[in-house]
Design a protein around this motif. Sequence first.
Motif, short mmCIF file in Angstrom:
data_model
loop_
_atom_site.label_atom_id
_atom_site.label_comp_id
_atom_site.label_asym_id
_atom_site.label_seq_id
_atom_site.Cartn_x
_atom_site.Cartn_y
_atom_site.Cartn_z
N TYR A 86 -28.83 9.96 -24.04
CA TYR A 86 -29.26 8.89 -25.38
C TYR A 86 -28.46 7.79 -24.86
CZ TYR A 86 -31.67 6.62 -28.47
OH TYR A 86 -33.17 5.38 -29.36
N ARG A 87 -29.25 6.99 -24.84
CA ARG A 87 -28.42 5.70 -24.74
C ARG A 87 -28.78 4.17 -25.90
NH1 ARG A 87 -27.69 4.02 -18.66
NH2 ARG A 87 -26.40 5.59 -18.18
N ARG A 88 -28.93 3.83 -27.38
CA ARG A 88 -28.97 3.28 -28.11
C ARG A 88 -29.22 1.17 -27.55
NH1 ARG A 88 -29.31 5.24 -32.80
NH2 ARG A 88 -28.38 7.00 -33.10
N VAL A 89 -30.19 1.01 -28.23
CA VAL A 89 -30.38 0.01 -28.16
C VAL A 89 -28.81 -1.23 -28.23
CG1 VAL A 89 -32.92 -0.14 -27.41
CG2 VAL A 89 -31.86 0.06 -29.66
N PHE A 90 -28.77 -2.05 -28.46
CA PHE A 90 -27.68 -3.01 -29.46
C PHE A 90 -28.48 -4.43 -28.92
CE2 PHE A 90 -26.44 -2.66 -25.00
CZ PHE A 90 -26.93 -3.21 -24.43
N SER A 91 -27.60 -5.33 -29.78
CA SER A 91 -27.91 -7.14 -30.04
C SER A 91 -27.05 -7.83 -28.62
CB SER A 91 -28.28 -7.48 -31.12
OG SER A 91 -28.20 -8.79 -31.27
N LEU A 92 -26.73 -8.07 -28.09
CA LEU A 92 -25.99 -9.00 -27.43
C LEU A 92 -25.92 -9.92 -27.94
CD1 LEU A 92 -28.47 -10.12 -23.67
CD2 LEU A 92 -26.56 -7.99 -24.19
N GLU A 93 -26.16 -9.94 -29.25
CA GLU A 93 -25.17 -10.81 -30.35
C GLU A 93 -24.17 -10.52 -31.46
OE1 GLU A 93 -25.20 -14.17 -29.81
OE2 GLU A 93 -26.97 -14.41 -28.17
N ASP A 94 -24.32 -8.93 -31.21
CA ASP A 94 -23.35 -8.49 -32.27
C ASP A 94 -22.10 -8.99 -31.00
OD1 ASP A 94 -22.33 -6.51 -33.81
OD2 ASP A 94 -23.92 -4.82 -33.04
N THR A 95 -21.10 -9.49 -32.30
CA THR A 95 -19.69 -8.94 -32.03
C THR A 95 -19.03 -8.20 -32.36
OG1 THR A 95 -18.73 -10.01 -35.05
CG2 THR A 95 -19.60 -11.62 -32.63
N SER A 96 -19.32 -6.64 -33.14
CA SER A 96 -18.93 -5.84 -33.05
C SER A 96 -18.61 -5.12 -31.66
CB SER A 96 -19.07 -4.71 -33.62
OG SER A 96 -20.66 -4.55 -33.61
N LEU A 97 -20.22 -5.98 -30.29
CA LEU A 97 -20.06 -4.62 -29.51
C LEU A 97 -19.23 -5.84 -28.16
CD1 LEU A 97 -23.52 -3.49 -29.41
CD2 LEU A 97 -21.12 -2.21 -30.37
N ARG A 98 -18.55 -7.14 -28.49
CA ARG A 98 -17.66 -7.69 -27.36
C ARG A 98 -16.61 -8.07 -27.30
NH1 ARG A 98 -22.79 -11.59 -26.77
NH2 ARG A 98 -21.24 -12.92 -25.80
N HIS A 99 -16.10 -6.43 -27.08
CA HIS A 99 -14.65 -6.40 -27.50
C HIS A 99 -14.66 -6.42 -25.85
CE1 HIS A 99 -13.44 -6.78 -30.84
NE2 HIS A 99 -14.47 -5.83 -31.41
N PRO A 100 -13.49 -7.05 -25.12
CA PRO A 100 -13.02 -6.82 -23.94
C PRO A 100 -12.88 -5.18 -23.54
CG PRO A 100 -10.92 -6.89 -25.13
CD PRO A 100 -11.87 -7.53 -25.73
N TYR A 101 -13.16 -4.55 -22.24
CA TYR A 101 -12.89 -3.56 -21.33
C TYR A 101 -11.49 -3.11 -21.18
CZ TYR A 101 -13.92 0.21 -18.47
OH TYR A 101 -13.40 1.21 -17.24
N ALA A 102 -10.94 -2.10 -21.54
CA ALA A 102 -9.57 -2.08 -20.75
C ALA A 102 -9.31 -1.03 -19.75
CB ALA A 102 -8.72 -1.60 -22.77
N VAL A 103 -9.12 -2.22 -18.92
CA VAL A 103 -9.18 -0.82 -17.91
C VAL A 103 -8.32 0.00 -17.66
CG1 VAL A 103 -8.99 -1.05 -14.72
CG2 VAL A 103 -9.88 -2.69 -15.89
N HIS A 104 -7.13 0.05 -18.31
CA HIS A 104 -5.78 0.96 -18.91
C HIS A 104 -5.67 1.51 -19.85
CE1 HIS A 104 -4.47 0.53 -14.20
NE2 HIS A 104 -4.41 -0.90 -14.10
#
Length: 368
Positions: A51-69
Amino acid sequence: MPFFQPSHARTKVPAMSPTRRRKLIFSYAPDWVLTIVLAALFYSLDKVNGYRRVFSLEDTSLRHPYAVHERVPNIALYFICFVSPLVIQPVINFFTVRSWWDFHNGSLGLVLGLALTGSITQFVKITVGRPRPDVIDRCQPPTGSVDPTFGLSNWTICTQANEAILRDGFRSFPSGHSSMSFAGLGFLSFYLAGKLHLFDSRGHTGKAWLALSPFAGASLVAISRTMDYRHHWQDVLVGSILGTVLAYFSYRQYYPSLESDLSHRPYSPRIKRDDEDVLPIHIRTGSESHGFANHESRANPFLDTQARDPERYTSFEDHPDAQDFELGGTVPRPRSGSLEEIWKDDEARPRMGSPFVDPFATKTSTAL
């Protein structure tokens, strides 16, 4: 001689025959097979699109950078939560009880705890579908994208070409690294606490630091997940609690309470000895048990305390039903036999030292 054993003389336990040893090992084979197979089945769910929940593009808690390592990659996690306890526990065994049965119980308990924790964690991750703190960076929505009016965005807005990265972006709750590290190192901590008799009412600071040190390692793994922006703090907290609870649950399947006088010893095997190896003994039941306990306790109050708590016997040979068990240096299980026997005997035969004795319970029995 292990330093935990009392210095007084004890009955020598006959050596176990190779045939009996094989029978004992094979009796626990289903435990190993069932645990490993079920864990493998649940881990195979990693490729399932949950399951994949909906989210807000304006939610700052979800805008952190993706760590490759990652600071603690998956391969490092396996060494931390599984390999290290599997190597350290035999070392502790060697310097304390020196028992191959303790090695078996410790290894099986560790595997059980990790399997239960991993299975539950994976199941919850797939069904909850909480976005990770870096989900928007994983998603890579088109430039200028905004949430629908009076609504939220869903995963279909993403342009991420790597399906695995996107799928993993919705598996934040609970933290798998946290739950697995606390399950493996938590079991090691309980194992060490039992061998050191941490709760012996004497208060040794060194014991506390040593027994809790594995939890420090698990905490560092859990904290690293927030540093890599892989999890929210709630995910880490719940994962850590889950791993700790299941580690203790698994530990208690094979070892007595940490407050027991025999906390350093594993439980004895589930199966009884062969008939030809054991002489029949008389089991006092009902009013006989009560009368015996009262008579002996008047002469020796300490004996009455021991009769009420089988785990407080200084050795398994001192237990009145010692002939029903084997492997010296183990803790006799409080009650033996099948579940059907336990259910039938529960009303007909109150346990020794019970505050209530049925006056009509006059049945006696023999055990082999």
